[in-house]
Design a protein around this motif. Structure first.
Motif, mmCIF file in Angstrom:
data_model
loop_
_atom_site.group_PDB
_atom_site.id
_atom_site.type_symbol
_atom_site.label_atom_id
_atom_site.label_comp_id
_atom_site.label_asym_id
_atom_site.label_seq_id
_atom_site.Cartn_x
_atom_site.Cartn_y
_atom_site.Cartn_z
ATOM 1 N N PRO A 122 -56.693 37.951 93.657
ATOM 2 C CA PRO A 122 -56.187 36.579 93.492
ATOM 3 C C PRO A 122 -55.677 36.285 92.074
ATOM 4 N N LEU A 123 -56.348 36.830 91.048
ATOM 5 C CA LEU A 123 -55.878 36.617 89.682
ATOM 6 C C LEU A 123 -54.566 37.353 89.436
ATOM 7 N N MET B 256 -64.849 39.188 91.306
ATOM 8 C CA MET B 256 -64.892 38.808 89.893
ATOM 9 C C MET B 256 -66.098 39.458 89.216
ATOM 10 N N ASN B 257 -67.232 39.422 89.877
ATOM 11 C CA ASN B 257 -68.453 40.020 89.333
ATOM 12 C C ASN B 257 -68.274 41.531 89.152
ATOM 13 N N LYS B 258 -67.712 42.201 90.139
ATOM 14 C CA LYS B 258 -67.483 43.643 90.062
ATOM 15 C C LYS B 258 -66.514 43.973 88.923
ATOM 16 N N LEU C 79 -59.587 30.612 84.404
ATOM 17 C CA LEU C 79 -59.221 30.273 85.768
ATOM 18 C C LEU C 79 -60.097 31.027 86.767
ATOM 19 N N GLY C 80 -60.293 32.311 86.519
ATOM 20 C CA GLY C 80 -61.147 33.101 87.400
ATOM 21 C C GLY C 80 -62.558 32.557 87.476
ATOM 22 N N MET C 81 -63.106 32.161 86.355
ATOM 23 C CA MET C 81 -64.453 31.594 86.343
ATOM 24 C C MET C 81 -64.492 30.275 87.115
#
Length: 112
Positions: free
Chosen positions: A14-15, A41-43, A77-79
């Protein structure tokens, strides 16, 4: 950033799509933000977290540290997406603390 830079960045899909929409001037479709985004995101974060993120000068060499709308804003944005769309929970808060430490390292970078 170029399209090739973004596609080879390793950022969650998505990013990458969001960054590509800025290059191509197309609209971003938020439908691709699913509950799995938090896991992506975590990975991604933990994949790069051990690569010198405590050293400001090293951090500044990363693709996502470039200036413009597709630079460090992707982390912010990702966060936000992680918290809003993926039920961020404790993992989100942990990564936020780690990012805060990384940003402090950037502020203290000798090259700045």
């Amino acid at each position: 950033m170029t399209q090739k830079d973004i596609e080879s960045s390793g950022l969650p899909q998505p990013l990458q799509q969001w960054a590509l929409t800025h290059i191509t001037k197309k609209l971003f479709d938020h439908v691709i933000l699913t509950e799995q985004f938090g896991d992506q995101m975590n990975k991604w974060w933990h994949g790069i977290a051990g690569s010198g993120l405590q050293e400001g000068d090293h951090v500044l060499k990363n693709l996502w540290c470039r200036t413009s709308h597709t630079g460090i804003i992707m982390l912010v944005l990702g966060m936000n997406w992680w918290a809003q769309h993926s039920g961020g929970g404790n993992k989100w808060q942990t990564v936020l603390k780690e990012m805060t430490t990384m940003f402090q390292a950037v502020i203290n970078a000798p090259s700045l």
